[in-house]
Design an enzyme around this catalytic site. Structure first.
Site, PDB file in Angstrom:
ATOM      1  N   ASP A  13      62.676  29.736  -9.870  1.00  0.00           N
ATOM      2  CA  ASP A  13      62.594  29.085  -8.649  1.00  0.00           C
ATOM      3  C   ASP A  13      62.959  27.537  -9.100  1.00  0.00           C
ATOM      4  O   ASP A  13      62.949  27.411 -10.436  1.00  0.00           O
ATOM      5  CB  ASP A  13      61.158  29.063  -8.318  1.00  0.00           C
ATOM      6  CG  ASP A  13      60.568  27.893  -7.424  1.00  0.00           C
ATOM      7  OD1 ASP A  13      61.498  27.494  -6.294  1.00  0.00           O
ATOM      8  OD2 ASP A  13      59.706  27.122  -7.528  1.00  0.00           O
ATOM      9  N   ASP A  15      61.663  23.779  -7.407  1.00  0.00           N
ATOM     10  CA  ASP A  15      60.890  22.822  -7.201  1.00  0.00           C
ATOM     11  C   ASP A  15      59.434  23.281  -7.691  1.00  0.00           C
ATOM     12  O   ASP A  15      58.945  24.264  -7.269  1.00  0.00           O
ATOM     13  CB  ASP A  15      60.591  22.343  -6.048  1.00  0.00           C
ATOM     14  CG  ASP A  15      62.068  21.796  -5.399  1.00  0.00           C
ATOM     15  OD1 ASP A  15      62.620  20.735  -6.139  1.00  0.00           O
ATOM     16  OD2 ASP A  15      62.659  22.295  -4.677  1.00  0.00           O
TER      17      ASP A  15
HETATM   18  C1  XBP Z   1      60.510  23.790  -2.645  1.00  0.00           C
HETATM   19  C2  XBP Z   1      60.380  23.589  -1.169  1.00  0.00           C
HETATM   20  C3  XBP Z   1      61.673  22.561  -0.678  1.00  0.00           C
HETATM   21  C4  XBP Z   1      61.575  20.982  -1.039  1.00  0.00           C
HETATM   22  C5  XBP Z   1      62.528  20.320  -0.122  1.00  0.00           C
HETATM   23  O1  XBP Z   1      61.442  24.671  -2.893  1.00  0.00           O
HETATM   24  O2  XBP Z   1      59.652  24.022  -0.417  1.00  0.00           O
HETATM   25  O3  XBP Z   1      61.393  22.646   0.676  1.00  0.00           O
HETATM   26  O4  XBP Z   1      60.243  20.574  -1.020  1.00  0.00           O
HETATM   27  O5  XBP Z   1      63.568  20.512  -0.105  1.00  0.00           O
HETATM   28  P1  XBP Z   1      61.352  25.746  -4.093  1.00  0.00           P
HETATM   29  P2  XBP Z   1      64.650  20.199   0.913  1.00  0.00           P
HETATM   30  O6  XBP Z   1      59.952  25.713  -4.575  1.00  0.00           O
HETATM   31  O7  XBP Z   1      61.784  27.189  -3.484  1.00  0.00           O
HETATM   32  O8  XBP Z   1      62.381  25.384  -5.223  1.00  0.00           O
HETATM   33  O9  XBP Z   1      64.335  18.964   1.385  1.00  0.00           O
HETATM   34  O10 XBP Z   1      65.894  19.990   0.070  1.00  0.00           O
HETATM   35  O11 XBP Z   1      64.713  21.474   1.918  1.00  0.00           O
HETATM   36 MG    MG Z   2      58.601  26.233  -6.019  1.00  0.00          MG
END
Ligand code: XBP
Ligand code: MG
Length: 258
Positions: A13, A15
């Site tokens: 993953d 973020d």
């Molecule tokens: C995390 C999320 C994303 C970001 C925002 O993604 O929920 O929505 O907060 O990204 P992950 P965008 O943990 O799956 O990496 O604004 O680019 O949609």
């Molecule tokens: Mg995440």
């Protein structure tokens, strides 16, 4: 266990897992975009934590509008307007990440390096926009890092974002591997639900926004991946006598998960 099920790939993953990008990355970029669009909105740390329940930036903006500014939802071009606002947010985040202000979490660079040396295949499965993945990987690991990941599943490439399994299933398809030949590394309940729904053995590294979430079904829940001399804290799961996550631990966990 058949040899066929040996660990072949690690699916990361982005973020919250590779880096703590939400509070001082995405959140600030949303606020910068709101300013540029002359909106008097400011997502503080606590509100943003609540809004994280909705995955995907465009989906999060729509949810915020419906809850806090329903009058704005009457715009005829609502979805185009959200898309433009979100594009502006991505521009701000790319800039912020490009400045190298958000480092990788402990153990991430070390583990990726070991996995590459041992020819374990690498992939990304994220809800965020592809440009953000490129900006984070290149600003932290260098320009060529994007090529280290054989498959990058990101953003709108699938119809349903996490907690739906779509993005993990898409990545598994591209890799042409079975879920049991892989391990996913996640940080959030939605991420775990998505990975588990795709049958993936999953380990969790928590962060400030996700530490109180429900991680039932994870192989292990850890503070972070740990480093030699900087052990992870184990919240749950069997990590034997290991103090940091390496290929040996991932292999053991994967074997026991089958
Ligand atoms: C995390 C999320 C994303 C970001 C925002 O993604 O929920 O929505 O907060 O990204 P992950 P965008 O943990 O799956 O990496 O604004 O680019 O949609
Ligand atoms: Mg995440």
């Amino acid at each position: 266990m058949s040899k066929n099920n040996k660990l072949q790939a690690v699916l990361f993953d982005v973020d919250g897992t590779l880096a703590d990008t939400e509070q001082d990355g995405h959140r600030l970029a949303f606020n910068a975009a709101f300013k540029e669009f002359n909106l008097a909105w400011d997502w503080d740390i606590q509100l943003y934590g609540e809004l994280l329940q909705v995955t995907g930036g465009k989906e999060r903006i729509l949810h915020y509008l419906q809850k806090y500014a329903p009058q704005e939802c009457n715009k005829a071009d609502l979805h185009d307007w959200i898309a433009a606002l979100h594009k502006c947010k991505t521009k701000h985040l790319e800039k912020l990440l490009g400045q190298g202000k958000i480092p990788l979490r402990p153990g991430v660079a070390r583990l990726i390096d070991e996995l590459r040396r041992e020819k374990i295949r690498l992939a990304i499965a994220t809800t965020t926009t592809p440009q953000n993945v490129t900006a984070l990987l290149t600003s932290t690991l260098g320009k060529s890092a994007i090529d280290w990941f054989e498959v990058i599943g990101a953003g709108d490439i699938v119809p349903n974002k996490k907690p739906a399994p779509d993005i993990y299933q898409w990545v598994l398809n591209q890799l042409n591997l079975k879920a049991q030949q892989c391990i996913a590394i996640e940080d959030s309940e939605h991420g775990l639900q998505s990975a588990l729904a795709a049958d993936l053995p999953t380990i969790i590294t928590i962060n400030g926004y996700t530490q109180r979430q429900d991680f039932t079904g994870a192989l292990a829940v850890l503070s972070d991946l740990g480093e030699p001399g900087k052990p992870f804290a184990r919240i749950s799961g069997n990590t034997a006598d290991k103090t940091y996550v390496d290929l040996q631990l991932l292999n053991n966990m994967n074997e026991n998960a089958i």
